[in-house]
Write a protein that holds these residues in place. Structure first.
Motif, PDB file in Angstrom:
ATOM      1  N   PRO A   1      48.854  14.582  44.695  1.00 39.39           N
ATOM      2  CA  PRO A   1      47.907  14.580  45.831  1.00 39.39           C
ATOM      3  C   PRO A   1      47.632  13.174  46.355  1.00 39.39           C
ATOM      4  N   LEU A   2      47.481  12.210  45.450  1.00 41.15           N
ATOM      5  CA  LEU A   2      47.200  10.842  45.892  1.00 41.15           C
ATOM      6  C   LEU A   2      48.348  10.287  46.731  1.00 41.15           C
TER       7      LEU A   2
ATOM      8  N   VAL B   1      45.860  12.334  28.286  1.00 37.06           N
ATOM      9  CA  VAL B   1      45.155  12.113  29.548  1.00 37.06           C
ATOM     10  C   VAL B   1      45.327  10.658  29.997  1.00 37.06           C
TER      11      VAL B   1
ATOM     12  N   LEU C   1      43.322  15.865  25.426  1.00 36.46           N
ATOM     13  CA  LEU C   1      42.525  14.821  24.782  1.00 36.46           C
ATOM     14  C   LEU C   1      42.915  14.611  23.331  1.00 36.46           C
ATOM     15  N   ASP C   2      43.705  15.523  22.777  1.00 33.67           N
ATOM     16  CA  ASP C   2      44.139  15.376  21.386  1.00 33.67           C
ATOM     17  C   ASP C   2      45.209  14.300  21.301  1.00 33.67           C
TER      18      ASP C   2
ATOM     19  N   VAL D   1      49.062  15.919  33.704  1.00 32.44           N
ATOM     20  CA  VAL D   1      48.066  14.980  34.211  1.00 32.44           C
ATOM     21  C   VAL D   1      48.691  14.072  35.268  1.00 32.44           C
TER      22      VAL D   1
ATOM     23  N   SER E   1      45.790   7.181  22.321  1.00 33.38           N
ATOM     24  CA  SER E   1      46.863   8.147  22.011  1.00 33.38           C
ATOM     25  C   SER E   1      46.731   9.468  22.750  1.00 33.38           C
TER      26      SER E   1
ATOM     27  N   LEU F   1      49.174  16.068  38.498  1.00 34.73           N
ATOM     28  CA  LEU F   1      47.884  16.384  39.099  1.00 34.73           C
ATOM     29  C   LEU F   1      47.301  15.174  39.810  1.00 34.73           C
ATOM     30  N   LEU F   2      47.508  13.998  39.244  1.00 33.15           N
ATOM     31  CA  LEU F   2      46.948  12.785  39.849  1.00 33.15           C
ATOM     32  C   LEU F   2      47.849  12.211  40.925  1.00 33.15           C
TER      33      LEU F   2
ATOM     34  N   LEU G   1      38.111   5.771  27.131  1.00 33.60           N
ATOM     35  CA  LEU G   1      38.852   7.013  26.887  1.00 33.60           C
ATOM     36  C   LEU G   1      39.556   6.911  25.534  1.00 33.60           C
ATOM     37  N   PRO G   2      39.846   8.060  24.903  1.00 34.26           N
ATOM     38  CA  PRO G   2      40.455   7.998  23.575  1.00 34.26           C
ATOM     39  C   PRO G   2      41.870   7.436  23.598  1.00 34.26           C
TER      40      PRO G   2
END
Lengths: 443, 344
Positions: A241-242, A298, A389-390, A234, A295, A237-238, A292-293
């Motif tokens: 490119p940024l 993401v 997401l886990d 993650v 732990s 990926l973020l 967002l969850p």
């Protein structure tokens, strides 16, 4: 040094204007200058030796403490898998098989090792030589091959963490009995089992395949490795490119005015912000505001992406700056549009430098714990995460949690986990070096 | 550029979809003292049932209750562990945020020990001596206080060793520190007549006297990491450390617990209540979540089963001191019925 020379030479002619006196003055000071030179080199050498020594001590203590975690003391148990205990109705239903009472079978098998032990208290004591995880080993074996039911199974299961530590020599049998975690009786039983040849030392595969556990002999780093992988994915990926987008714009397109100066100063400052601040930001924005969850990798990845962004931007800008203007001018000269100049010429040439910066930024993020504390990734998580997401934790957090655990067997496992983490970091840095060596061009 | 936008869009969708989804895993926060016990139960629960293993964060008792009381819904934790009972202000906060039905389950006791290296002689100390050695201000005659002047243990009482007072202990954020101040220091403090009398007139001042630990270097805040304290004690035989019984239990070959008021910090003495510095441990369950998050009832059942918290249970192996039979019965019943048993 050069300053000293200059003054010496200058002062001399001013005093009586003759060059001979000047060289005399130089000759006089020569000894002193050589000594200063030598001293200066010695300082540098001492600094290097000191740093190397610290590194060596660090590595030696970690490896010295951790190498033993790669082996695990096992016991070969002879278990009869009675069908009436495992699957009384003969349905072979996985639900029935996974909840059957394997503990009873294990207890019986351990009891059979020493049939002469009959006292109830002693029998309980005898059972403590086996890890509570033995039942899961047998359950997994049965679930994998149901034809084993009704047969005799010879299986290797871990001994308890205390006996494992005893076998590795970390618990001494010489101290009084009340002061150690294994009793005289257990040691006697253990030695007899050793004589019978059922105690073996194997490679500790659990350490690399299991998630966290409260029992050191069942604990592994795989859950943390997977969590680290999702988090890093993650982040990459973020941030990549940024950061490249930001660097290209600032370097190639942005006008030089007060605003871009301000942005530049802020990017440089952001690179020095303590990482915990990003954790607080992540908690406030991603979890409390966007819901967002907790732990989840993401969120961890997003927080770490914020943290690595400035590092990558700065490295990418330096790499873009290193591409000579003649490349751009040449491209413009044959009619390329600005975007073609950047994407076809400048960016590919700057890529090795950008990637090096990215890898170093990612390596930094891989070793980070502080911001993850705020977003709930410092937690006891047994299940191996199946996606970003886990709930999951990461390698450095696992090390932190284990080094805080009371059981002594966790100490060697923490050191082993540090070795794995160091391995990953060295690998990433090696990739950065290779990229630089292979693709970097000099003009 | 296109690919970048796509990747971001995918990530955002996944993230939002995940947040909206219901949670199928119990979330537990709270005390670092209860953490080793809760994690053991959670692992056992995860391995023997079809439910996922609960996720447990160690946030400290206060931090856990703050998260727990912040509301009802999947984004809030279901259970919080605490090494002290919930405070009235925390219950009010809970009620204000809609968390009305809370079940309190006491799980057992934990002893706090004052330990030193095996290389040094074992110490025998009373709580009053402990107060005199570690308090910020100590009484100097009737009704008067002075900043703690004692440098050596023997300055406090000639029967104590002639070594410098140096105690490594947890920082103020820790529940262990609170309990140590309340049980050991206040326990010794109220043996002094005029301070005890003050409790009725000026409770605030009484607490300030009894609970303040000296800050002149004799008490060293060693962080929440108890393993570190044990290691430091090993290296420095003159120092003492304050930590939970489970760490003494695991490191009995390296450190020894001091006798407090003549009682040794041993399993039987803490269980019977003879050892004065012991405290109850709890966890709190949000009833509103029991219907929506699967496995809560099962987790409570596992925790309150005899094989976990009983006198021969696996938690005693981790250092938990079990409660008497009647108390276990009561809390097992409360847990099974998810009774709202907080009366305030």
């Amino acid at each position: 040094m050069s300053n000293a020379v200059a003054t010496d030479v200058q002062v001399a002619p001013n005093m009586n204007g003759s060059p001979r006196n000047a060289s005399e003055a130089v000759a006089k000071s020569l000894k002193r200058r050589y000594a200063a030179e030598k001293r200066f080199r010695a300082y540098g050498l001492v600094a290097i030796i000191f740093a190397a020594l610290c590194l060596a001590i660090l590595l030696v203590t970690i490896v010295g403490k951790g190498y033993s975690a790669f082996t695990q003391t096992m016991i070969r148990l002879d278990i009869t898998l009675y069908p009436q205990d495992i699957d009384p109705d003969g349905t072979r239903d996985p639900d029935v098989l996974s909840t059957a009472n394997y503990q009873k079978l294990v207890k019986q098998a351990v009891q059979d090792l020493f049939p002469e032990v009959t006292n109830r208290r002693e029998r309980r004591h005898l059972q403590e030589i086996i890890s509570p995880g033995a039942t899961y080993h047998i359950r997994d074996a049965v679930l994998e091959d149901t034809s084993l039911i009704g047969q005799r199974l010879v299986i290797e299961v871990p001994v308890s963490d205390d006996l494992d530590q005893f076998n590795k020599g970390f618990i001494s049998g010489d101290v009084p009995e009340v002061e150690r975690r294994v009793s005289d009786k257990q040691i006697a039983w253990f030695n007899r089992l050793k004589d019978r040849g059922v105690i073996i030392s194997t490679f500790n595969t659990t350490l690399f395949t299991a998630g966290d556990s409260r029992e050191p002999e069942l604990a592994g780093i795989w859950g943390a490795v997977v969590g680290s992988f999702f988090t890093m994915a993650v982040t990459l990926l973020l941030s990549f490119p940024l950061a490249v987008g930001a660097a290209v714009y600032l370097e190639e397109f942005a006008p030089k005015n007060r605003w871009t100066d301000l942005i530049e100063v802020n990017i440089n400052n952001l690179a020095a912000v303590p990482s915990i601040v990003f954790g607080l930001l992540g908690l406030a924005v991603f979890i409390n505001f966007f819901g967002l969850p907790r732990s989840a990798p993401v969120v961890g990845g997003m927080v770490l992406a914020l943290m690595t962004l400035p590092t990558i931007i700065i490295a990418a800008r330096a790499a873009l700056k290193a591409v000579p203007p003649s490349i751009r001018e040449g491209a413009f000269g044959i009619g390329a549009s600005p975007i073609q100049v950047v994407t076809h010429h400048v960016l590919p040439l700057a890529m090795p430098g950008i990637l090096t910066g990215t890898i170093i930024g990612m390596a930094q993020a891989l070793g980070e714990t502080a911001p993850l504390l705020m977003i709930g990734m410092v937690a006891f998580i047994v299940d191996i995460p199946g996606g970003p997401l886990d709930p999951s934790t990461v390698l450095p957090v696992q090390i932190y949690l284990w080094s805080d655990a009371p059981e002594r067997a966790f100490e060697e496992r923490a050191s082993a986990a540090i070795m794995v983490l160091l391995g990953f970091l060295i690998m990433m840095n090696a990739i950065a070096v290779v990229l630089r060596k292979r693709f970097e061009r000099r003009w | 550029m296109k690919r970048k936008t796509l990747a971001l869009a995918v990530l955002a969708t996944v993230a939002v979809a995940g947040a909206a989804e219901a949670r199928d895993q119990i979330r537990i926060v709270g005390s670092s003292t209860v953490y080793p016990f809760a994690t053991t139960v959670a692992e056992q629960f995860g391995k023997t049932t079809k439910f996922k293993t609960p996720v447990i964060e160690s946030t400290g008792s206060g931090g856990g209750l703050k998260l727990f009381c912040s509301g009802v819904g999947v984004e809030h934790p279901d259970i919080t562990n605490a090494s002290r009972a919930i405070k009235k202000s925390e219950v009010e906060r809970c009620h204000k945020n809609g968390v009305t039905d809370i079940t309190e389950i006491k799980i057992g006791y934990d002893g706090i020990v004052l330990a030193n290296s095996k290389a040094a002689p074992k110490m025998k100390i009373t709580r009053q001596q402990l107060f005199m050695a570690l308090a910020k201000d100590v009484p100097a005659g009737e009704g008067k206080l002075q900043p703690n002047p004692y440098k050596m243990w023997s300055d406090v009482d000639p029967s104590l060793p002639k070594t410098r007072i140096e105690v490594l202990g947890p920082p103020p954020t820790s529940g262990t520190r609170d309990a140590f101040a309340e049980l050991a220091l206040e326990g010794g403090c109220k043996k002094i007549g005029w301070i005890k009398a003050m409790k009725k007139q000026d409770k605030k001042k009484y607490k300030a006297i009894c609970h303040s630990i000296r800050e002149d270097g004799a008490y060293v805040e060693a962080g929440e990491n108890d393993v570190l304290i044990v290691r430091k004690l090993e290296a420095n035989p003159e120092a003492f450390g304050v930590f939970g019984f489970s760490f003494l239990d695991q490191n009995a070959d390296k450190v020894q617990g001091s006798l407090v008021d003549g009682v040794a910090p041993e399993f039987e003495n803490i269980a019977s209540g003879k050892y004065p510095v012991s405290r109850p441990l709890f966890f709190y369950v949000k009833k509103a979540h029991a219907g929506t998050i699967p496995g809560i009832a099962g987790y409570i059942k596992e925790f309150t089963s005899e094989k976990a918290w009983g006198p021969d249970g696996y938690l005693t192996d981790k250092g938990l001191i079990p409660m008497p039979d009647a108390e276990r019965m009561k809390y097992r019943k409360d847990g099974a019925g998810l009774n709202n048993n907080i009366m305030m």
